[in-house]
Design an enzyme around this catalytic site. Structure first.
Site, PDB file in Angstrom:
ATOM      1  N   HIS A 214       0.843  -1.195   0.000  1.00  0.00           N
ATOM      2  CA  HIS A 214       0.000   0.000   0.000  1.00  0.00           C
ATOM      3  C   HIS A 214       0.883   1.251   0.000  1.00  0.00           C
ATOM      4  CE1 HIS A 214      -3.815   2.078   0.962  1.00  0.00           C
ATOM      5  NE2 HIS A 214      -3.079   2.853   1.761  1.00  0.00           N
TER       6      HIS A 214
ATOM      7  N   GLY B  52      -0.537   5.825  12.480  1.00  0.00           N
ATOM      8  CA  GLY B  52      -0.515   5.714  13.941  1.00  0.00           C
ATOM      9  C   GLY B  52      -1.732   6.246  14.673  1.00  0.00           C
TER      10      GLY B  52
ATOM     11  N   ASP C   1      -8.358   0.793   6.200  1.00  0.00           N
ATOM     12  CA  ASP C   1      -7.053   1.457   6.284  1.00  0.00           C
ATOM     13  C   ASP C   1      -7.077   2.450   7.435  1.00  0.00           C
ATOM     14  OD1 ASP C   1      -4.659   2.768   5.817  1.00  0.00           O
ATOM     15  OD2 ASP C   1      -5.273   3.651   3.893  1.00  0.00           O
ATOM     16  N   GLY C   2      -6.198   2.207   8.400  1.00  0.00           N
ATOM     17  CA  GLY C   2      -6.055   3.128   9.516  1.00  0.00           C
ATOM     18  C   GLY C   2      -6.289   2.436  10.852  1.00  0.00           C
TER      19      GLY C   2
ATOM     20  N   MET D 288       0.040  11.730  -0.622  1.00  0.00           N
ATOM     21  CA  MET D 288      -0.666  12.887  -0.045  1.00  0.00           C
ATOM     22  C   MET D 288      -0.153  14.158  -0.702  1.00  0.00           C
ATOM     23  SD  MET D 288      -0.574  11.793   3.939  1.00  0.00           S
ATOM     24  CE  MET D 288      -0.673  10.065   4.433  1.00  0.00           C
TER      25      MET D 288
ATOM     26  N   ASP E  37       0.846   5.298   0.081  1.00  0.00           N
ATOM     27  CA  ASP E  37       0.036   6.488   0.373  1.00  0.00           C
ATOM     28  C   ASP E  37       0.626   7.711  -0.304  1.00  0.00           C
ATOM     29  OD1 ASP E  37      -2.034   5.556   2.218  1.00  0.00           O
ATOM     30  OD2 ASP E  37      -0.328   4.973   3.467  1.00  0.00           O
TER      31      ASP E  37
ATOM     32  N   HIS F  10      -2.836   4.663  -3.025  1.00  0.00           N
ATOM     33  CA  HIS F  10      -3.940   5.367  -2.368  1.00  0.00           C
ATOM     34  C   HIS F  10      -3.713   6.870  -2.527  1.00  0.00           C
ATOM     35  CE1 HIS F  10      -5.993   6.304   1.798  1.00  0.00           C
ATOM     36  NE2 HIS F  10      -6.669   6.790   0.782  1.00  0.00           N
TER      37      HIS F  10
ATOM     38  N   MET G 138     -12.116   4.206   4.881  1.00  0.00           N
ATOM     39  CA  MET G 138     -11.084   4.703   5.807  1.00  0.00           C
ATOM     40  C   MET G 138     -11.560   4.512   7.247  1.00  0.00           C
ATOM     41  SD  MET G 138      -8.392   5.625   4.208  1.00  0.00           S
ATOM     42  CE  MET G 138      -7.502   6.338   5.617  1.00  0.00           C
TER      43      MET G 138
ATOM     44  N   GLY H 166      -4.359  10.951   6.309  1.00  0.00           N
ATOM     45  CA  GLY H 166      -3.304  11.948   6.470  1.00  0.00           C
ATOM     46  C   GLY H 166      -2.141  11.503   7.341  1.00  0.00           C
TER      47      GLY H 166
ATOM     48  N   GLY I 228       0.155  -0.053   8.654  1.00  0.00           N
ATOM     49  CA  GLY I 228       1.450   0.627   8.629  1.00  0.00           C
ATOM     50  C   GLY I 228       2.180   0.374   9.930  1.00  0.00           C
TER      51      GLY I 228
HETATM   52  C1  DX5 Z   1      -3.476   7.209   6.451  1.00  0.00           C
HETATM   53  C2  DX5 Z   1      -3.002   6.244   5.387  1.00  0.00           C
HETATM   54  C3  DX5 Z   1      -2.723   4.899   5.897  1.00  0.00           C
HETATM   55  C4  DX5 Z   1      -1.653   4.823   6.951  1.00  0.00           C
HETATM   56  C5  DX5 Z   1      -2.082   3.808   7.949  1.00  0.00           C
HETATM   57  O1  DX5 Z   1      -3.964   8.337   5.846  1.00  0.00           O
HETATM   58  O2  DX5 Z   1      -3.974   6.129   4.373  1.00  0.00           O
HETATM   59  O3  DX5 Z   1      -2.458   3.991   4.850  1.00  0.00           O
HETATM   60  O4  DX5 Z   1      -0.403   4.445   6.438  1.00  0.00           O
HETATM   61  O5  DX5 Z   1      -1.228   3.802   9.009  1.00  0.00           O
HETATM   62  P1  DX5 Z   1      -1.545   2.995  10.346  1.00  0.00           P
HETATM   63  O6  DX5 Z   1      -1.663   1.547   9.974  1.00  0.00           O
HETATM   64  O7  DX5 Z   1      -0.399   3.296  11.212  1.00  0.00           O
HETATM   65  O8  DX5 Z   1      -2.854   3.539  10.877  1.00  0.00           O
HETATM   66 ZN    ZN Z   2      -3.672   4.533   2.865  1.00  0.00          ZN
END
Ligand code: DX5
Ligand code: ZN
Length: 213
Positions: free
Chosen positions: A33, A144, A170-171, A37, A35, A64, A136, A141, A192
């Site tokens: 995955h 953790g 995710d999250g 931004m 990310d 993403h 989500m 953003g 993550g």
């Molecule tokens: C957050 C991302 C996630 C993030 C998740 O906006 O889209 O993919 O990496 O991180 P964890 O697993 O630490 O919540």
């Molecule tokens: Zn993500």
């Protein structure tokens, strides 16, 4: 329900040695995955398609896009960089159908995502045109954050509507919250912190998988 897929999020990995980091999870991952931004749709800005190009792995890249109104050429950059699926946000696009069609027309999988407070209703019209939906489970953003339980009714309703669709969460995914989401119908798990935050990444993935048994 479609098969379980584990997607480590490299947001929490060491980007200066990204290929070594990915090597540690490759064998146990179904997707990587990535990310993206833009500093507009979400405050932080991260890596771009040039970075994605440097990733060398046989595992499909799940990109993403937390990006405001991604243009065709912007999306094409990620397709050329090796994305196997691209997720856009419903809240970020005036006419998400345009981006979804563009992604699919280019031969890769298209997915749509909604933030925790966006109702499922907003994406129902796209469900026949996507390969995956990303619900989500935190505000996009940052890594953790804490898993938001209130997002689970959307997963449950979506699974009822689409028994065969890939539903990604995710999250804040840990072995415990993965199980919570799995019980509602999610089958693709992005993690993550709970993978790259651990020394033993393979062990961390095994823990998530064993919570789903
Ligand atoms: C957050 C991302 C996630 C993030 C998740 O906006 O889209 O993919 O990496 O991180 P964890 O697993 O630490 O919540
Ligand atoms: Zn993500």
């Amino acid at each position: 329900m479609p098969r379980i897929k584990i997607a480590p999020s490299i947001l929490s990995a060491d980007k200066s040695r990204i290929n070594e980091e990915i090597k540690e999870v490759e064998k146990y991952s179904d997707l990587i995955h990535v990310d993206i931004m833009d500093g507009i749709f979400v405050p932080p800005a991260t890596v771009d398609s040039d970075f994605v190009k440097t990733i060398k792995t046989k595992v499909p890249l799940d990109v993403h896009l937390m990006v405001h109104e991604p243009s065709d050429s912007y999306i094409r950059g990620f397709i050329d960089a090796g994305a196997s699926s691209i997720t856009i946000h419903e809240e970020a696009c005036r006419n998400p159908m345009h981006q979804l069609e563009f992604i699919r027309k280019n031969g890769i999988k298209a997915a749509i995502s909604i933030k925790p407070k966006t109702p499922l209703e907003n994406i129902k019209k796209y469900l026949d045109f996507v390969d995956m939906v990303l619900i989500m489970t935190v505000e996009p953003g940052w890594a953790g954050q804490k898993f938001i339980d209130e997002t689970m009714p959307k997963v449950r309703e979506l699974r009822k509507l689409k028994p065969k669709l890939d539903i990604e969460v995710d999250g804040g995914i840990t072995p415990y919250t993965a199980r919570v989401a799995y019980d509602e119908g999610a089958n693709v798990f992005v993690a993550g912190t709970s993978i790259f935050g651990k020394k033993d990444r393979a062990g961390a993935i095994r823990e998530i998988l064993s919570s789903l048994k």
